[in-house]
Design an enzyme around this catalytic site. Structure first.
Site, PDB file in Angstrom:
ATOM      1  N   ARG A 244       0.884  -1.176   0.000  1.00  0.00           N
ATOM      2  CA  ARG A 244       0.000   0.000   0.000  1.00  0.00           C
ATOM      3  C   ARG A 244       0.911   1.212   0.000  1.00  0.00           C
ATOM      4  O   ARG A 244       1.687   1.435   0.940  1.00  0.00           O
ATOM      5  CB  ARG A 244      -0.925   0.002   1.208  1.00  0.00           C
TER       6      ARG A 244
ATOM      7  N   HIS B 289      -7.096   0.913  -6.740  1.00  0.00           N
ATOM      8  CA  HIS B 289      -7.333   0.039  -5.583  1.00  0.00           C
ATOM      9  C   HIS B 289      -8.014  -1.244  -6.093  1.00  0.00           C
ATOM     10  O   HIS B 289      -9.188  -1.502  -5.801  1.00  0.00           O
ATOM     11  CB  HIS B 289      -8.205   0.768  -4.556  1.00  0.00           C
TER      12      HIS B 289
ATOM     13  N   ASP C  90     -16.919   7.355  -2.455  1.00  0.00           N
ATOM     14  CA  ASP C  90     -15.725   7.241  -1.613  1.00  0.00           C
ATOM     15  C   ASP C  90     -15.492   8.607  -0.968  1.00  0.00           C
ATOM     16  O   ASP C  90     -16.171   9.588  -1.308  1.00  0.00           O
ATOM     17  CB  ASP C  90     -14.539   6.823  -2.503  1.00  0.00           C
TER      18      ASP C  90
ATOM     19  N   GLN D 278      -9.958  -3.890  -3.766  1.00  0.00           N
ATOM     20  CA  GLN D 278     -11.299  -3.513  -3.303  1.00  0.00           C
ATOM     21  C   GLN D 278     -12.344  -3.886  -4.343  1.00  0.00           C
ATOM     22  O   GLN D 278     -13.456  -4.315  -4.002  1.00  0.00           O
ATOM     23  CB  GLN D 278     -11.341  -1.995  -3.028  1.00  0.00           C
TER      24      GLN D 278
ATOM     25  N   CYS E 140     -16.193   1.645  -0.135  1.00  0.00           N
ATOM     26  CA  CYS E 140     -15.028   0.835   0.256  1.00  0.00           C
ATOM     27  C   CYS E 140     -14.720   0.992   1.749  1.00  0.00           C
ATOM     28  O   CYS E 140     -14.088   0.116   2.335  1.00  0.00           O
ATOM     29  CB  CYS E 140     -13.820   1.197  -0.601  1.00  0.00           C
TER      30      CYS E 140
ATOM     31  N   ARG F 254     -13.723  -8.652   1.537  1.00  0.00           N
ATOM     32  CA  ARG F 254     -12.288  -8.420   1.324  1.00  0.00           C
ATOM     33  C   ARG F 254     -11.490  -9.653   1.722  1.00  0.00           C
ATOM     34  O   ARG F 254     -10.526 -10.028   1.065  1.00  0.00           O
ATOM     35  CB  ARG F 254     -11.803  -7.199   2.144  1.00  0.00           C
TER      36      ARG F 254
HETATM   37  N1  NVA Z   1      -9.669   6.774  -1.916  1.00  0.00           N
HETATM   38  C1  NVA Z   1      -9.356   6.352  -0.588  1.00  0.00           C
HETATM   39  C2  NVA Z   1      -9.608   4.880  -0.422  1.00  0.00           C
HETATM   40  C3  NVA Z   1      -9.354   4.333   0.945  1.00  0.00           C
HETATM   41  C4  NVA Z   1      -9.597   2.858   1.045  1.00  0.00           C
HETATM   42  C5  NVA Z   1      -7.908   6.679  -0.268  1.00  0.00           C
HETATM   43  O1  NVA Z   1      -7.050   6.491  -1.144  1.00  0.00           O
HETATM   44  O2  NVA Z   1      -7.628   7.149   0.831  1.00  0.00           O
HETATM   45  N1   CP Z   2     -11.278  -0.156   1.922  1.00  0.00           N
HETATM   46  C1   CP Z   2     -10.041  -0.200   2.417  1.00  0.00           C
HETATM   47  O1   CP Z   2      -9.074  -0.446   1.685  1.00  0.00           O
HETATM   48  O2   CP Z   2      -9.969  -0.015   3.755  1.00  0.00           O
HETATM   49  P1   CP Z   2      -8.646   0.190   4.626  1.00  0.00           P
HETATM   50  O3   CP Z   2      -8.064   1.513   4.234  1.00  0.00           O
HETATM   51  O4   CP Z   2      -9.116   0.144   6.037  1.00  0.00           O
HETATM   52  O5   CP Z   2      -7.694  -0.934   4.298  1.00  0.00           O
END
Ligand code: NVA
Ligand code: CP
Length: 306
Positions: A105, A132, A220, A135, A260, A288
């Site tokens: 990540r 992502h 989101d 997800q 998500c 997930r």
């Molecule tokens: N768009 C959000 C998704 C989090 C799961 C982010 O990148 O923070």
């Molecule tokens: N949806 C998602 O990826 O959640 P987290 O940021 O908690 O991993």
């Protein structure tokens, strides 16, 4: 042989993605029926590099790997040499010598590409600034569980043209559904992705018009991780883009709502939307786990048709 990676949904064919969704549903049912007795990954290890926060992704990958009989190693960039400037390619080479699979990540998708190009083991994108894909595996599974095959149906994305939106575009291409994107001007998704997607993806500026008759509505946060300083300007830009019960009322009578998570009640969704029976976000979050297990199994063991 070069390892298979999962950096975007486009790394897998439609057939492979459909296999993963079906496999995830099977693994979920077997876990419910038999408990975690399927453990083909004894003594296999997955490194999990986190440069951003996470709840669902960390827990699903770590639990999934444990249920499959393997081990997951949590590596925060704050505590590893990555955080002190060790080149990403060097880290990829070192991990390739020791573990079987890497999940990352991170911020830069280009950095993730560099990591994957240098790695001799499979690499999974567990969220970058641009995509992502993990997800979306859980999201398409959830949609399929609720209403069967998704091909030909219509999903609506409301809000920021962010990493999740880009992955929804790729999902529309691969799973052959229509995607309407309702985002304010200046917050469009990647234009190259839109062009590549062709007719299956359209931009509709008015969220109520976009939601009309839709089978699925999703959104989101307005400010993603790394954009915290833009919170105020984004709140202003996204005024009128909150997903509400009224928006779902304009959709199909069978509509489902996905997010998500984490969600911000009172911002991108109404205070009460997650209490609406059309919101299936807890099932989505739980999926997930099963989606991650199917993906790990596929990358390490290939297709299992039992
Ligand atoms: N768009 C959000 C998704 C989090 C799961 C982010 O990148 O923070
Ligand atoms: N949806 C998602 O990826 O959640 P987290 O940021 O908690 O991993």
């Amino acid at each position: 042989m070069a390892p298979r990676h999962f950096l975007t949904l486009l790394d897998l064919s439609t057939e492979e993605l459909e296999y993963l969704i079906a496999r995830s549903i099977t693994m979920k049912q077997r876990l419910k029926d038999n408990g975690p007795e399927y453990a083909p990954l004894k003594r296999r290890t997955m490194a999990m590099i986190f440069e951003k926060s996470s709840t669902r992704t960390r827990v699903s990958f770590e639990t999934g790997m444990a249920q499959l009989g393997g081990h997951a190693l949590f590596l925060s960039s704050r505590d590893t040499q990555l955080g002190r400037g060790e080149p990403i390619g060097d880290t990829a080479r070192v991990l390739s010598e020791m573990v079987d699979l890497v999940m990352i990540r991170t911020f830069s998708h280009a950095g993730l590409d560099t990591f994957a190009q240098t790695s001799s083991i499979p690499v999974i994108n567990a969220l970058s600034d641009d995509y992502h894909p993990c997800q979306l595996l859980a999201d398409i599974q959830t949609w399929t569980e609720c209403h069967g095959p998704v091909a030909g149906k219509t999903a609506v994305w409301v809000g920021d043209g962010n990493n999740m939106c880009n992955s929804w575009i790729n999902a529309a291409r691969r799973f052959d559904f229509n995607l309407r994107i309702a985002c304010p001007e200046g917050y469009d998704p990647d234009p190259a992705l839109l062009e590549a997607a062709g007719d299956c993806v359209t931009i509709v500026r008015d969220p109520m018009a976009a939601a009309a008759g839709a089978d699925l509505v999703t959104t989101d946060v307005w400010a993603s991780m790394g954009q915290e300083s833009e919170q105020a300007s984004r709140e202003a830009a996204f005024h009128g883009f909150q997903v509400t019960e009224a928006m779902l009322d304009a959709a199909s009578s069978e509509v489902i709502f996905l997010h998500c998570l984490p969600a911000h009640r009172g911002e991108e969704i109404s205070e009460t939307l997650l209490d609406d029976p059309r919101a299936v976000v807890w099932q989505e979050a739980g999926n997930r786990l099963h989606a991650q297990k199917a993906l790990i199994e596929f990358l390490l063991l290939g297709r299992i048709d039992d």
